[in-house]
Scaffold this motif. Structure first.
Motif, PDB file in Angstrom:
ATOM      1  N   ILE A   1      30.712  47.431  38.126  1.00 49.21           N
ATOM      2  CA  ILE A   1      31.576  47.312  39.304  1.00 49.21           C
ATOM      3  C   ILE A   1      31.561  45.886  39.847  1.00 49.21           C
ATOM      4  CG2 ILE A   1      29.847  48.059  40.992  1.00 49.21           C
ATOM      5  CD1 ILE A   1      33.474  49.160  41.148  1.00 49.21           C
ATOM      6  N   TYR A   2      30.407  45.229  39.783  1.00 55.83           N
ATOM      7  CA  TYR A   2      30.321  43.841  40.247  1.00 55.83           C
ATOM      8  C   TYR A   2      31.188  42.934  39.378  1.00 55.83           C
ATOM      9  CZ  TYR A   2      28.626  39.250  41.466  1.00 55.83           C
ATOM     10  OH  TYR A   2      28.577  37.945  41.847  1.00 55.83           O
ATOM     11  N   TYR A   3      31.073  43.082  38.058  1.00 53.99           N
ATOM     12  CA  TYR A   3      31.857  42.242  37.150  1.00 53.99           C
ATOM     13  C   TYR A   3      33.348  42.578  37.237  1.00 53.99           C
ATOM     14  CZ  TYR A   3      27.508  40.412  35.454  1.00 53.99           C
ATOM     15  OH  TYR A   3      26.293  39.788  35.390  1.00 53.99           O
ATOM     16  N   ASP A   4      33.676  43.847  37.441  1.00 54.35           N
ATOM     17  CA  ASP A   4      35.082  44.205  37.673  1.00 54.35           C
ATOM     18  C   ASP A   4      35.604  43.498  38.922  1.00 54.35           C
ATOM     19  OD1 ASP A   4      35.192  45.920  35.479  1.00 54.35           O
ATOM     20  OD2 ASP A   4      34.915  47.737  36.678  1.00 54.35           O
ATOM     21  N   ALA A   5      34.810  43.494  39.984  1.00 49.54           N
ATOM     22  CA  ALA A   5      35.233  42.868  41.240  1.00 49.54           C
ATOM     23  C   ALA A   5      35.364  41.354  41.084  1.00 49.54           C
ATOM     24  CB  ALA A   5      34.241  43.198  42.352  1.00 49.54           C
ATOM     25  N   LEU A   6      34.415  40.733  40.407  1.00 49.07           N
ATOM     26  CA  LEU A   6      34.499  39.288  40.179  1.00 49.07           C
ATOM     27  C   LEU A   6      35.735  38.960  39.355  1.00 49.07           C
ATOM     28  CD1 LEU A   6      33.377  36.411  40.381  1.00 49.07           C
ATOM     29  CD2 LEU A   6      31.924  36.950  38.384  1.00 49.07           C
ATOM     30  N   TYR A   7      35.958  39.723  38.296  1.00 49.78           N
ATOM     31  CA  TYR A   7      37.151  39.505  37.479  1.00 49.78           C
ATOM     32  C   TYR A   7      38.414  39.647  38.315  1.00 49.78           C
ATOM     33  CZ  TYR A   7      40.922  40.185  34.199  1.00 49.78           C
ATOM     34  OH  TYR A   7      42.121  40.074  33.542  1.00 49.78           O
ATOM     35  N   GLN A   8      38.477  40.697  39.102  1.00 49.63           N
ATOM     36  CA  GLN A   8      39.680  40.940  39.892  1.00 49.63           C
ATOM     37  C   GLN A   8      39.904  39.828  40.915  1.00 49.63           C
ATOM     38  OE1 GLN A   8      39.939  44.649  42.155  1.00 49.63           O
ATOM     39  NE2 GLN A   8      41.870  44.977  41.082  1.00 49.63           N
ATOM     40  N   MET A   9      38.834  39.335  41.537  1.00 54.51           N
ATOM     41  CA  MET A   9      38.957  38.215  42.482  1.00 54.51           C
ATOM     42  C   MET A   9      39.483  36.979  41.755  1.00 54.51           C
ATOM     43  SD  MET A   9      38.628  36.691  45.405  1.00 54.51           S
ATOM     44  CE  MET A   9      37.479  37.403  46.549  1.00 54.51           C
ATOM     45  N   LEU A  10      38.949  36.676  40.587  1.00 57.44           N
ATOM     46  CA  LEU A  10      39.403  35.510  39.833  1.00 57.44           C
ATOM     47  C   LEU A  10      40.827  35.705  39.324  1.00 57.44           C
ATOM     48  CD1 LEU A  10      36.096  34.726  37.937  1.00 57.44           C
ATOM     49  CD2 LEU A  10      37.037  33.533  39.928  1.00 57.44           C
ATOM     50  N   TRP A  11      41.152  36.922  38.923  1.00 58.79           N
ATOM     51  CA  TRP A  11      42.519  37.233  38.475  1.00 58.79           C
ATOM     52  C   TRP A  11      43.504  36.993  39.607  1.00 58.79           C
ATOM     53  CZ3 TRP A  11      46.088  40.932  40.062  1.00 58.79           C
ATOM     54  CH2 TRP A  11      47.159  41.173  39.192  1.00 58.79           C
ATOM     55  N   ALA A  12      43.137  37.421  40.818  1.00 58.21           N
ATOM     56  CA  ALA A  12      44.050  37.313  41.952  1.00 58.21           C
ATOM     57  C   ALA A  12      44.134  35.903  42.525  1.00 58.21           C
ATOM     58  CB  ALA A  12      43.634  38.278  43.062  1.00 58.21           C
ATOM     59  N   THR A  13      43.110  35.081  42.305  1.00 63.12           N
ATOM     60  CA  THR A  13      43.110  33.766  42.928  1.00 63.12           C
ATOM     61  C   THR A  13      43.319  32.614  41.951  1.00 63.12           C
ATOM     62  OG1 THR A  13      40.696  33.638  42.798  1.00 63.12           O
ATOM     63  CG2 THR A  13      41.655  34.492  44.852  1.00 63.12           C
ATOM     64  N   SER A  14      43.156  32.858  40.648  1.00 60.24           N
ATOM     65  CA  SER A  14      43.328  31.735  39.717  1.00 60.24           C
ATOM     66  C   SER A  14      43.819  32.163  38.349  1.00 60.24           C
ATOM     67  CB  SER A  14      42.010  30.983  39.563  1.00 60.24           C
ATOM     68  OG  SER A  14      41.041  31.808  38.943  1.00 60.24           O
ATOM     69  N   GLY A  15      44.056  33.432  38.175  1.00 58.95           N
ATOM     70  CA  GLY A  15      44.400  33.923  36.853  1.00 58.95           C
ATOM     71  C   GLY A  15      45.882  34.139  36.666  1.00 58.95           C
ATOM     72  N   SER A  16      46.215  35.152  35.922  1.00 60.42           N
ATOM     73  CA  SER A  16      47.597  35.414  35.551  1.00 60.42           C
ATOM     74  C   SER A  16      48.385  36.132  36.649  1.00 60.42           C
ATOM     75  CB  SER A  16      47.634  36.231  34.263  1.00 60.42           C
ATOM     76  OG  SER A  16      46.883  37.423  34.422  1.00 60.42           O
ATOM     77  N   ALA A  17      47.694  36.542  37.711  1.00 64.30           N
ATOM     78  CA  ALA A  17      48.401  37.148  38.843  1.00 64.30           C
ATOM     79  C   ALA A  17      49.124  36.062  39.610  1.00 64.30           C
ATOM     80  CB  ALA A  17      47.396  37.836  39.770  1.00 64.30           C
TER      81      ALA A  17
END
Length: 183
Positions: A133-149
């Motif tokens: 869950i921690y790694y999912d949350a970190l991924y999602q934060m990075l996805w939303a702030t610097s990734g393909s989102a």
């Protein structure tokens, strides 16, 4: 597929198992070996000396080696590798390379989380299950702030949450973490 690494997983090996399960092999199962133990012949070793996906060294983390070996080029995963590697530097009490303040904070938090998990979840399978869950949350934060989102300002929680909800392209397909030890 059965993936094997050493027992007492921490930081890079937990992050690597998460990466394998989420982006390389959604049906992955993991086994944890004693120091000199070898895995079954049909298993895929990682973070072990001599393995194709070797342990962290001067060429980078196991996490980054998986990214490179499986051509996972998403910006958020590359940034996650930077965070994992910075966390490893912090955990080893070495000097951090230059990085943005958010990455430094993520790395320091990852160290604290990883070290707590060694104490709170000493069983490797339970550590992976509880850490996902921690790694999912970190991924999602990075996805939303610097990734393909669509990039959103990191200060706007409502905008971030709405962006996270748009992450169904990866989140809906995620398996529940139910890896049980194989006998």
């Amino acid at each position: 597929m059965l993936w094997v690494t050493r027992k007492h997983i921490h930081l890079d090996r937990v992050a690597s198992a998460w990466l394998i399960r989420r982006f390389v092999d959604r049906e992955a199962h993991f086994a944890f070996l004693d120091q000199d133990e070898e895995g079954p012949p049909d298993s895929v070793p990682f973070a072990l000396p001599g393995a194709e996906i070797g342990p962290h060294d001067d060429r980078g983390s196991t996490f980054r080696k998986i990214l490179d070996g499986y051509s996972l080029g998403a910006r958020e995963l590359a940034r996650m590798a930077d965070v994992v590697e910075a966390a490893m530097v912090i955990a080893q009490d070495k000097e951090l390379p230059p990085m943005d303040m958010d990455s430094h904070h993520f790395a320091a938090t990852l160290v604290a989380f990883s070290e707590a998990m060694l104490v709170l979840r000493p069983d490797d399978h339970e550590n992976l299950r509880a850490s996902s869950i921690y790694y999912d949350a970190l991924y999602q934060m990075l996805w939303a702030t610097s990734g393909s989102a669509p990039v959103v300002a990191s200060g706007g929680i409502v905008t971030r949450v709405l962006t996270y909800r748009a992450a169904v392209d990866w989140a809906v397909a995620l398996p529940m973490w139910t890896d049980e030890p194989r006998s």
